[in-house]
Design an enzyme around this catalytic site. Structure first.
Site, PDB file in Angstrom:
ATOM      1  N   GLU A   1       0.727  -1.318  -0.043  1.00 31.74           N
ATOM      2  CA  GLU A   1      -0.054   0.066   0.157  1.00 31.74           C
ATOM      3  C   GLU A   1       0.972   1.266   0.057  1.00 31.74           C
ATOM      4  OE1 GLU A   1      -3.801  -0.036   2.308  1.00 31.74           O
ATOM      5  OE2 GLU A   1      -2.509   0.928   3.718  1.00 31.74           O
TER       6      GLU A   1
ATOM      7  N   CYS B   1       4.412  35.335   6.046  1.00 32.86           N
ATOM      8  CA  CYS B   1       4.699  36.318   7.161  1.00 32.86           C
ATOM      9  C   CYS B   1       4.843  35.415   8.370  1.00 32.86           C
ATOM     10  CB  CYS B   1       3.717  37.422   6.972  1.00 32.86           C
ATOM     11  SG  CYS B   1       4.091  38.749   7.839  1.00 32.86           S
TER      12      CYS B   1
HETATM   13  N1  LLP Z   1      -1.122   3.057   4.470  1.00 28.58           N
HETATM   14  C1  LLP Z   1      -1.623   3.825   5.603  1.00 28.58           C
HETATM   15  C2  LLP Z   1      -2.488   3.058   6.526  1.00 28.58           C
HETATM   16  C3  LLP Z   1      -0.979   4.905   5.768  1.00 28.58           C
HETATM   17  O1  LLP Z   1      -1.245   5.647   6.804  1.00 28.58           O
HETATM   18  C4  LLP Z   1      -0.088   5.502   4.906  1.00 28.58           C
HETATM   19  C5  LLP Z   1       0.487   6.961   5.339  1.00 28.58           C
HETATM   20  C6  LLP Z   1       0.513   4.813   4.012  1.00 28.58           C
HETATM   21  C7  LLP Z   1      -0.302   3.574   3.525  1.00 28.58           C
HETATM   22  C8  LLP Z   1       1.312   5.373   2.663  1.00 28.58           C
HETATM   23  O2  LLP Z   1       2.359   5.646   3.407  1.00 28.58           O
HETATM   24  P1  LLP Z   1       3.728   5.966   2.553  1.00 28.58           P
HETATM   25  O3  LLP Z   1       3.792   4.688   1.494  1.00 28.58           O
HETATM   26  O4  LLP Z   1       3.574   6.929   1.639  1.00 28.58           O
HETATM   27  O5  LLP Z   1       4.905   5.851   3.264  1.00 28.58           O
HETATM   28  N2  LLP Z   1       2.775  13.452   5.504  1.00 28.58           N
HETATM   29  C9  LLP Z   1       3.979  12.631   5.834  1.00 28.58           C
HETATM   30  C10 LLP Z   1       3.625  11.205   5.569  1.00 28.58           C
HETATM   31  C11 LLP Z   1       2.228  10.789   6.230  1.00 28.58           C
HETATM   32  C12 LLP Z   1       1.870   9.314   6.160  1.00 28.58           C
HETATM   33  C13 LLP Z   1       0.428   9.093   6.550  1.00 28.58           C
HETATM   34  N3  LLP Z   1       0.105   7.414   6.207  1.00 28.58           N
HETATM   35  C14 LLP Z   1       5.236  12.961   5.036  1.00 28.58           C
HETATM   36  O6  LLP Z   1       5.269  13.994   4.246  1.00 28.58           O
HETATM   37  O7  LLP Z   1       6.205  12.454   5.185  1.00 28.58           O
END
Ligand code: LLP
Length: 426
Positions: free
Chosen positions: A270, A342
């Site tokens: 995922e 700002c």
């Molecule tokens: N599955 C679930 C249940 C999740 O909560 C997330 C990410 C993913 C998959 C995908 O994760 P990834 O493969 O993208 O690592 N805003 C933060 C990242 C927050 C991720 C939230 N959940 C950043 O900019 O690093």
């Protein structure tokens, strides 16, 4: 796939299109996505039975459409993400379910959409099981389990352990199975996601925990999900997780479960970041070059309203300069890069805790462009209208053709829904 990254500090093109051409057509700040990179990243994960794109990383309809055409299914975490998935052509039903709703709560609007389209739910709390079972008994669900540990690139992206609000606590699994049973809900799968931007060591620990949870659920399990979390390099020298090794670990877990259950078990992954991060570039114009004591600042027309990761996590994004005159013979110097907002935290070169740092970049003048790289994941989607700045435009480049996939917001967009009430001042 374990090559180490090297990022350029000077560039004249993005996704094969001259920066000059992109900014002349679409202005700045501008997000540009390279479709070929997304397609490549999806291809990397083909050993998994299903690649479920975590659209929270980048939910532009054009990106959703592209990943769908490349064979991905999709994850949704809100009513808005469900609507986006449907608008991008994912159908509500199929095997594996093309759209899954994964969350820790239902709000009214997500609950209504889940029921209306009979969407598959991956429950992240005991309450979700009860709420769904109460009005829609007899469905199949999967359970998102918090294994009691987690890991992420920042404490804010660690989604496991008792400090995290995510998933069903592993010790409550038996209770949740009883709840599901009471409502006639079949538990057909188990899912774990321990955090975002983690590493192989931590990801590998999930296999054992998930296997235990799946054995506790028993023979009704026909699918398991490894969650997301695959990191991408953001700095020179950082490497990828060796995907072959990662798949082998999960495949072995899946095979042990198949042996235990006597039927096949499909294996999902995922990812959000892994599929889209490297495809994305945020192009900004340098609008001021000024000295404050020992520090030289490049001030851009893009700020944390456009890319919030540095201020939120102290995240490091590679940066390059695209000279307006095309002359790439530039010396380098140490600079601080900031935005127009700002607020003194509007600095792209900062570490976690808000400490401003310097970056070695080519010498630049007002009118040159600065490209923020590896910005395709959690970039535009975390943008805001702070300081009444419109959300940036987004462009998808495929086969050398640039397509505008989201127009820059207008002032009308900014004030939509606002009203000045009619009243008399006393
Ligand atoms: N599955 C679930 C249940 C999740 O909560 C997330 C990410 C993913 C998959 C995908 O994760 P990834 O493969 O993208 O690592 N805003 C933060 C990242 C927050 C991720 C939230 N959940 C950043 O900019 O690093």
């Amino acid at each position: 796939m374990s090559e180490s990254a090297r990022f350029p500090t000077l560039r004249t093109e993005v996704a094969g299109v001259p920066v000059q051409e992109l900014v002349a057509r679409y202005e700045t700040p501008l997000y540009v996505y390279d479709a070929a990179k997304i397609e490549q990243r999806i291809a990397d994960l083909q050993s998994f039975d299903a690649v479920r794109y975590a659209q929270k990383a980048n939910s532009n309809l054009a990106v959703l459409d592209l990943v769908r055409r490349c064979g991905c299914v999709v994850d949704t975490v809100s009513a808005g993400e469900i609507e986006r998935a449907l608008a991008a052509g994912f159908s509500p039903h199929g095997s594996p379910p093309p759209i899954v709703y994964t969350a820790d709560i239902f709000d009214q609007s997500s609950f209504e959409l889940v029921l209306k389209h009979d969407l598959h739910v991956n429950c992240g709390s005991p309450d979700m099981i009860d709420q769904l079972g109460h009005v829609a008994p007899g469905r199949n669900i999967t359970l998102r389990i918090n294994p009691g540990f987690g890991h992420g690139h920042s404490q804010k992206t660690n989604t496991g352990g008792q400090q995290s609000k995510h998933g069903i606590w592993h010790e409550q699994l038996a209770d949740c199975l009883l709840r599901a049973d009471r409502h006639g809900l079949g538990v057909t799968g188990v899912h774990m996601h321990i955090g975002s931007g983690t590493d192989l060591e931590h990801l590998a620990q999930v296999c054992g925990a998930l296997e235990q949870a799946a054995l506790t659920v028993g023979r009704s399990v026909v699918s398991i999900s490894a969650g997301g979390g695959l990191p991408v390099p953001y700095r020179d020298g950082e490497t990828y997780v060796p995907l072959d090794q990662y798949f082998e670990l999960w495949d072995a877990t899946r095979k042990r479960l198949q042996d235990a259950f006597g039927h096949s078990v499909s294996l999902e992954i995922e990812p959000g970041r892994y599929l889209v991060a490297e495809s994305g570039y945020m192009i900004a114009e340098i609008r001021a070059v000024k000295r404050m004591g020992d520090n030289l600042f490049y001030l851009l027309d893009a700020g944390f309203n456009n890319l919030a990761r540095p201020i939120l996590y102290g995240a490091h994004h590679p940066m390059s300069i695209a000279p307006a005159d095309g002359d790439t013979r530039r010396g380098e110097l140490e600079v601080v890069v900031g935005g127009p907002l700002c607020e003194s935290g509007d600095i792209f070169t900062q570490e976690e805790g808000g400490f401003v740092c310097r970056r070695r970049l080519p010498a630049a003048v007002v009118g040159d462009y600065l490209v923020m790289e590896v910005a395709g994941a959690y970039g535009f989607v975390m943008g805001s209208n702070y300081n009444s700045k419109p959300l940036a435009a987004e462009v998808l480049v495929r086969d050398g053709h640039a397509h505008l996939v989201r127009s820059r917001q207008t002032f009308e967009d900014l004030i939509r829904g606002e009203r000045i009430p009619a009243y008399e001042m006393a």
